[in-house]
Design an enzyme around this catalytic site. Structure first.
Site, PDB file in Angstrom:
ATOM      1  N   CYS A  73      10.744   3.037 -41.718  1.00 41.05           N
ATOM      2  CA  CYS A  73       9.509   2.870 -42.471  1.00 41.05           C
ATOM      3  C   CYS A  73       9.055   1.425 -42.268  1.00 41.05           C
ATOM      4  CB  CYS A  73       9.770   3.154 -43.954  1.00 41.05           C
ATOM      5  SG  CYS A  73       8.328   3.077 -45.040  1.00 41.05           S
ATOM      6  N   HIS A  74       7.812   1.143 -42.603  1.00 38.30           N
ATOM      7  CA  HIS A  74       7.350  -0.244 -42.477  1.00 38.30           C
ATOM      8  C   HIS A  74       7.125  -0.906 -43.829  1.00 38.30           C
ATOM      9  CE1 HIS A  74       3.687   2.403 -41.865  1.00 38.30           C
ATOM     10  NE2 HIS A  74       3.471   1.836 -43.037  1.00 38.30           N
TER      11      HIS A  74
END
Length: 428
Positions: free
Chosen positions: A170-171
């Protein structure tokens, strides 16, 4: 010569970012094969054009193939990137928003938790497990880099049912770090932080700049209008959460309430935000396709995704530190987070290198954070159980124990909502 397979390559903007990132690494730019797979012919063609243009723009020697056959793409793959959306924006995402709305339940994103996240998990887990089954047959040693939501549910299910090495990416950690640096008027590269929890509900356990604890300064920040929810959580729980305010508003019982427009306004909660984003992404894809057809250049700027650096670390042995989603139970029998369940999926510091992905244990979380996270973990676990066993009662229970849904609707109302959602999805 690493082979990187993309399942859901028709997410062309994401594919563009990750392919471009890979091509910035000297060890990968000339010998990599990008194997693109999607079920949509037009989107797959766009992704192939984008990838070819990127290879040309970087002057690289990488190769690209494109196929509608998933097993063909996966055969011989060393790394697999998943970025698909089962059911698409229409009909599935629209159903996940419109049916709850008729029952008096409003959502913002609905891809990770809540009734929308539960439904997305139920329809996506079987598909991801099919991908893993193919990998077990043709590329059992591949590393799966999963970008699909609901992240924690999917990685949890894979850990339960597959031998394929998997990390969820995920970012939110690096994105939030950049936002905090901006709020504090500091360079993001100079922040030192330790983050742990679960995907979208992880916390900055340490936030420093050159040895200075930044939390006192952070508590003095005047929150941006779009980030009021997270700063309110900081005020009451003492730590900053990784995921956006619009996400966290629906992971908890405090910010979205039917008939309480004062709360919606006070915390600037963007109801129905995800459908707007989906429409914007569809338009972005169409614009990209049009630009390619005119012979336009593709953007070669680096993104802030972890995937390419992880692959480079595994190929070269050069260590790369990041936050990844992995099983809480470690290979040695210990836990990555001591006060969360052993079978859940946690987001913790990891290192990619010659030995693959190595999670770093963080011990116990502050009690209030573990308690808040557990409200989400329970929903995730019941949804995974429902997907793996077919138990319908586990779906009801997941929705009933969801913090936002349970704060809005009665038990019978939730039961009826779940029935309506399942019926609506079965009809598509």
């Amino acid at each position: 010569m690493p082979k990187i397979a993309f399942v859901g390559a028709g997410s062309a903007v994401f594919t563009r970012n990750l392919v471009g990132d890979v091509l910035t690494h000297a060890a990968l730019r000339d010998d990599t094969t990008f194997a693109l797979m999607d079920i949509d012919v037009d989107r797959l063609e766009t992704a192939e054009i984008v990838t070819s243009r990127l290879i040309e723009a970087h002057g690289a020697g990488a190769q690209v193939t494109a196929t509608l056959d998933r097993r063909e793409a996966l055969d011989g793959a060393d790394y697999v990137v998943t970025s698909f959306q089962v059911g698409g924006y229409e009909p599935s995402t629209v159903i996940d928003f419109e049916v709850p709305k008729r029952h008096g339940l409003r959502q913002t994103i609905a891809d990770t938790l809540g009734v929308g996240g539960i439904m997305r998990g139920l329809r996506t887990i079987p598909v991801l497990l099919d991908v893993c089954s193919d990998l077990e047959a043709v590329s059992p040693d591949a590393l799966l880099l999963n970008y699909v939501n609901p992240m924690a549910m999917l990685c949890w299910a894979v850990a339960e049912r597959s031998s394929i090495r998997t990390v969820g990416l995920c970012h939110s950690v690096q994105g939030t770090a950049a936002q905090l640096a901006d709020d504090l008027h500091l360079p993001a590269s100079e922040l030192d932080h330790l983050v742990a929890g679960i995907n979208h509900v992880a916390f900055f356990l340490r936030l420093e700049h050159r040895g200075e604890d930044l939390y006192p300064r952070l508590r003095e920040v005047d929150p941006p209008d779009w980030n009021r929810v997270r700063y309110k959580l900081l005020e009451h729980f003492g730590y900053f959460v990784t995921e956006s305010s619009e996400h966290f508003a629906e992971y908890s019982p405090w910010f979205i309430k039917d008939g309480r427009e004062d709360l919606i306004d006070a915390f600037n909660v963007p109801l129905d935000e995800y459908p707007r984003r989906c429409e914007a992404q569809i338009a972005e894809w169409a614009a990209l396709r049009e630009e390619l057809e005119r012979g336009g250049a593709v953007d070669v700027a680096r993104s802030h995704e972890y995937g390419a650096d992880i692959i480079n670390g595994c190929v070269t042995g050069e260590p790369f530190a990041f936050n990844g989603n992995v099983p809480n139970r470690r290979a040695d029998g210990g836990l990555n987070i001591d006060n969360l369940p052993a079978d859940c999926c946690v987001e913790v510091p990891c290192e990619a290198g010659a030995s693959g992905i190595v999670p770093q244990p963080v011990g116990a979380l502050p009690r209030q954070l573990a308690g808040l996270i557990q409200t989400n973990v329970t929903v995730q676990g019941l949804t995974v159980e429902a997907a793996l066993t077919g138990r319908r009662d586990a779906i009801y229970q997941a929705a009933m124990l969801d913090p936002h849904t349970g704060a809005e609707l009665s038990l019978d109302e939730i039961h009826d909502l779940v029935d309506d959602l399942l019926e609506a999805h079965a009809a598509t």
